[in-house]
Design a protein around this motif. Structure first.
Motif: not given
Length: 551
Positions: A210-215, A221-229, A274-288
């Motif tokens: 159980k090591d994946t996230y939906g979003i 970071g980048d995804t934060a702007g998604l909800f504003r748009y 704070k800068d979304g770096a971990k989330a970005k890395q998780d995405f690039l590692n196929g976990k998001i």
């Protein structure tokens, strides 16, 4: 620089044969005098310092490109470096000391507006009319440039460039996960939450853990702007032609973020990323499974992030999806600014005619194309479509990659088809081929007549509040953002309703009514002069039509 001059002339010959642009290199357009031995003016100019000049290439003020400009341009130019992310403070010092350069290159609209308010800028209407050839012609072709450069006194103070219109951000979903779990692309809040839960709980990567996230991303970071748009959650919006100022739709956006948080489909440590770096890395590692990425430079995204993902997770397949419909309607992703003002002239410039000749030189297609690609057979060759392709990546990186800020007046689409983004991908490289597919998909999904979720217009076309009100806005928006962030993780102790009530009180007490009155007054006077999203969509349609017609 004899070699570069030779290359320049050869480049002009080739480009002229391709695009019928020979006149831009050889005179017949008023440039003979400027490029001759005599009558050269002495001017000064800012240049951004990004700390990116490679070792052995000199400084951003003195390098092969500054020498090339001085050898091939119309004036002797002395550069003053301005730190890219500290330009306002540097410019303040330069103007206060009386040593500000003749021409100021600055992307920041608030900074240029401040200089205008301080009466530090020169009106350019007569100068362009009497002394310009290239920029005058560009402005006649694109009257939006004049509209965007005019200030509140009705005079023109800024020059700029036309950019290609395309989405700035892409909302990706793992299409291979959708197929594996037999799911459909989510089209509304409820479906997005359900897909996010499935991505989190149903082991979409098949590793038994159980090591994946939906979003990912979510708050920073980048995804934060998604909800504003998605929710058009902006401080300044327009509804039915009337300006609405305040924490618009932020309650609704926060409620959905809280629902995602409480469903456990995001990393619970989101506030420390704070800068979304971990989330970005998780995405690039196929976990998001869902992630919004900044794609203002789609070829760069393909070369870096997408290439990394394809190497880390070869089975990953991304799909660009539309913003789901929300309780406040459906919106589309923000686009880049096609009418971008980038420079202004110091009111105390001693030789404005020479400054305008320099502006004309930088406006030329050949100049911008040289800054972008370097010299033919040295840095690039032409492919079978006549478009430049980098021939030596290391040489390009060493000599060209850092020189983009010399081209802040370069309107790339004036090149014709070769200037368009989709012509810049090298399809023989797998990640570039995939990047091109996603770029086209993003354009198809987001370039629609749906309302753009960034309020009135692109931020670069918004006005500058007076200093006192700007301070109040900064303080009150920071406080309200903190309030809504607390409510995401507040549980039963701090509800969305409590946060919305407190936010409204903070807005009322923090200068909100004054800020609202100022924006409404501005809108009542200037709404017919402001370039808005509808104007940009018309430009997009024209650009696409021109692309189809181009050889």
């Amino acid at each position: 620089m004899a070699l570069t001059m030779k290359a320049w002339m050869k480049s002009c010959l080739v480009l002229g044969l391709i695009g019928g642009l020979l006149a831009g290199c050889t005179g017949g357009n008023g440039s003979e005098q400027a490029e001759g031995e005599g009558n050269r003016g002495n001017i000064t100019s800012t240049i951004y310092d990004r700390g990116a000049v490679p070792s052995g290439m000199g400084t951003i003020e003195d390098n092969m490109w500054s020498k090339w400009i001085n050898e091939n341009g119309p004036a002797n130019v002395k550069y003053t470096a301005v730190p890219r992310w500290e330009s306002q403070s540097k410019l303040n010092v330069l103007f206060a000391s009386g040593s500000a350069p003749d021409i100021i290159f600055e992307f920041g609209t608030p900074i240029r507006n401040t200089l205008f308010n301080q009466k530090q800028l020169m009106p350019l209407d007569e100068l362009i009319e009497n002394s310009s050839v290239e920029y005058k012609a560009l402005m006649e072709k694109y009257p939006q440039l004049k509209k965007a450069g005019i200030k509140s006194d009705g005079k023109l103070y800024e020059v700029g460039r036309m950019n290609e219109v395309f989405p700035l951000t892409s909302f990706f979903i793992r299409e291979d996960w959708l197929e594996k779990l037999n799911l459909e692309v989510p089209t509304n809040e409820e479906e997005m939450l359900a897909v996010a839960k499935a991505f989190t709980e149903n082991d979409p990567d098949g590793n038994g853990a159980k090591d994946t996230y939906g979003i990912g991303g979510f708050q920073f970071g980048d995804t934060a702007g998604l909800f504003r748009y998605m929710y058009n959650a902006n401080w300044v919006n327009v509804e039915d032609g009337e300006m609405v100022v305040g924490p618009n739709n932020m309650k609704e956006a926060t409620a959905f973020k809280r629902a995602l948080y409480e469903a456990g489909v995001v990393d619970k440590d989101l506030l420390t990323d704070k800068d979304g770096a971990k989330a970005k890395q998780d995405f690039l590692n196929g976990k998001i499974g869902m992630y919004a990425a900044m794609t203002s430079d789609y070829t760069g995204f393909a070369a870096k992030e997408l290439d990394t993902l394809m190497q880390n997770v070869p089975e990953a397949k991304l799909k660009v999806i539309a913003l789901p419909t929300t309780s406040v309607g459906q919106h589309t992703m923000v686009w880049n600014n096609p009418v971008q003002m980038t420079a202004a002239v110091n009111a105390r410039a001693k030789n404005p005619e020479a400054v305008m000749q320099y502006i004309d030189f930088l406006t030329k297609i050949e100049s911008g194309r040289t800054f972008k690609n370097g010299f033919e057979n040295t840095h690039y060759t032409l492919n079978d479509q006549g478009c430049p392709r980098i021939s030596d990546q290391e040489k390009y990186k060493q000599e060209i990659s850092w020189a983009g800020d010399y081209a802040m007046l370069y309107s790339r689409l004036e090149e014709g088809k070769c200037g368009y983004t989709e012509m810049l991908f090298s399809e023989e490289i797998p990640s570039q081929k995939e990047g091109l597919r996603l770029f086209k998909e993003a354009r198809e999904v987001y370039m629609t007549d749906l309302p753009v979720g960034e309020g009135v217009t692109h931020s670069e076309h918004m006005p500058q509040l007076p200093k006192e009100l700007q301070v109040k806005l900064t303080n009150v928006t920071t406080a309200i953002n903190d309030i809504f962030t607390r409510s995401i993780i507040g549980g039963s102790k701090y509800t969305i309703e409590q946060a919305a009530t407190e936010a409204q009180q903070k807005w009322e007490q923090g200068g909100g009514p004054e800020i609202e009155a100022w924006y409404k007054d501005w809108w009542s006077k200037e709404k017919d002069n402001v370039l808005v999203w509808d104007d940009f969509y018309e430009i997009y349609e024209q650009q696409q039509a021109d692309f189809e017609k181009a050889e």
